[in-house]
Design an enzyme around this catalytic site. Sequence first.
Site, PDB file in Angstrom:
ATOM      1  N   ASN A 228     -47.444  68.775  30.135  1.00 37.01           N
ATOM      2  CA  ASN A 228     -48.821  68.289  30.237  1.00 37.01           C
ATOM      3  C   ASN A 228     -48.839  66.767  30.333  1.00 37.01           C
ATOM      4  OD1 ASN A 228     -48.430  69.282  27.327  1.00 37.01           O
ATOM      5  ND2 ASN A 228     -50.369  68.295  27.008  1.00 37.01           N
ATOM      6  N   ASP A 229     -49.546  66.068  29.493  1.00 34.88           N
ATOM      7  CA  ASP A 229     -49.845  64.649  29.741  1.00 34.88           C
ATOM      8  C   ASP A 229     -48.637  63.756  30.044  1.00 34.88           C
ATOM      9  OD1 ASP A 229     -51.917  65.902  28.450  1.00 34.88           O
ATOM     10  OD2 ASP A 229     -51.982  64.526  26.763  1.00 34.88           O
TER      11      ASP A 229
ATOM     12  N   ASP B   2     -53.453  60.183  20.527  1.00 34.41           N
ATOM     13  CA  ASP B   2     -53.133  59.618  21.845  1.00 34.41           C
ATOM     14  C   ASP B   2     -53.257  58.092  21.899  1.00 34.41           C
ATOM     15  OD1 ASP B   2     -53.103  62.352  22.378  1.00 34.41           O
ATOM     16  OD2 ASP B   2     -55.050  62.344  23.379  1.00 34.41           O
TER      17      ASP B   2
END
Length: 490
Positions: free
Chosen positions: A47-48, A169
């Site tokens: 993912n990210d 994050d």
Amino acid sequence: MIDWSREERYKPIEEVSKEELNELENAVKKCPFRQGYHIQPITGLLNDPNGFSFYNGEYHLFYQWFPRGPVHGLKYWYHTSSKDLVSWEDHGIGINPGDWFDSHGAFSGSGIVHDNKLHLLYTGNTRDENWIRTPYQCLAIMDDKNRVKKHSEPVINGVPEGYTDHFRDPKVFKKGDEFYAVIGAQNTDLKGRVVYYKSKDLINWDFVNEINTSLKDFGFMWECPDYIELDNKGILIFSPQGLEQEGDKYANIYQSGYIVGKPIDLSSGEFNHGEFIELDNGFDFYAPQTTEDLNGRRILVGWMGLPEIEYPTDKNGWAHCLTLPRELTLVNNKLIQNPVKELDELRENHRYIESMINGEERSFDGFDGERYELSCTFKDFSEGKVGVKLRVSENEETVVYYDVDNKKFTLDRSKSGEVFATEWGTTRSTSLDCKELSLQIFVDSSSVEIFVNGGEKVFTSRIFPDKNSTGIRFLSTEKCSIKAHMWSIK
Ligand code: FRU
């Protein structure tokens, strides 16, 4: 097939049997949708993008990784690097979770060079026996041999008052001689927010404030914030969750976009800004992250995927890839995104045509393929629709077109091959007003990235056509002239 119980999802990779990993690798190898020139996981779920930075003569790009299958479980940072943003070398695990402060995953974060070392700030996700989450912001330091060592304890403990455990994050940047980190948050009224901290040494951090935007009721959580300045403007990029669709806007499960204004006043958090603009109008784009290179270029990479959606590659034990790197510039308070120049290196076998099309669809000799770059301009149209069909066969096509009368640009993947996520619709559109249309399109085995009118709009999407669906057809329902360059991609 693994039953993804909680226990299985959080089992560390060292405890997984060789047989399981072999089986998984074999399933991935058999997948017809493996990409040719995008960063993708060897197995499992990507993912990210994380820790994107330029350090020690190379770009470093990590990503969120769950090695064992196409689901979200214990997250690792996987490390890749590149000298040219074109070919990437895999380095395996970058950050290994499992300490008390990241026992349930090394979640997203960012990188910054300090004292000749790459400092990686990330969220340590933890759960207690009652599955109560406590997030920690943690530091790991990478040296010039790519050795990563975690700091012995978190650098930010828990969550400040007024926010929930959705607090993660960190994206770090430097202004003057101070480091700052923006962090995605949810306040106790369950609204998305961004807060920020400051530090002199990346170890001792002080909470400063929330960034005071005018978006007080704009989704329940803001993930993956990034703050940059371009041309003396401040730009806050973030991924809000929980927006209702409004016409063509906010059509995906979650969004990614930005607000622009005078630079944030970092002593108070005040930010006077314009409207929220989506970064990408396609189906599969989320959680982007930027870095600045040595020449001051601002480069963005996104996750070409979304949470909570099943993809056709799941059955082969892997999911998702990253987007191509894009250069960001600011024009009239809007971000313009273009594929980085270095990607020209991928080009081979140039083809070119010029033609008139009139109420028809046309294909041209040599214009077909599975992986290619297509760059075309459409002129002299005054009504109807103009565009191009990609990955065409008898039963499949991926269509992009400009509706001149309604001033709308559309990507239609309803016949792109294996259909998925149809509950979120099969077309994406955005308003566009132009007398000429230019498209720079990157097609890989299972994706398209479409840069419209010099990067004014971008549509990024996964598609899952048959390998033999390789046709290209230009279309114009009325009269128009076209010019097109095409290159195969190595
Ligand atoms: C965004 C995100 C981040 C989190 C990470 C976990 O996709 O939910 O907020 O850090 O993924 O993998």
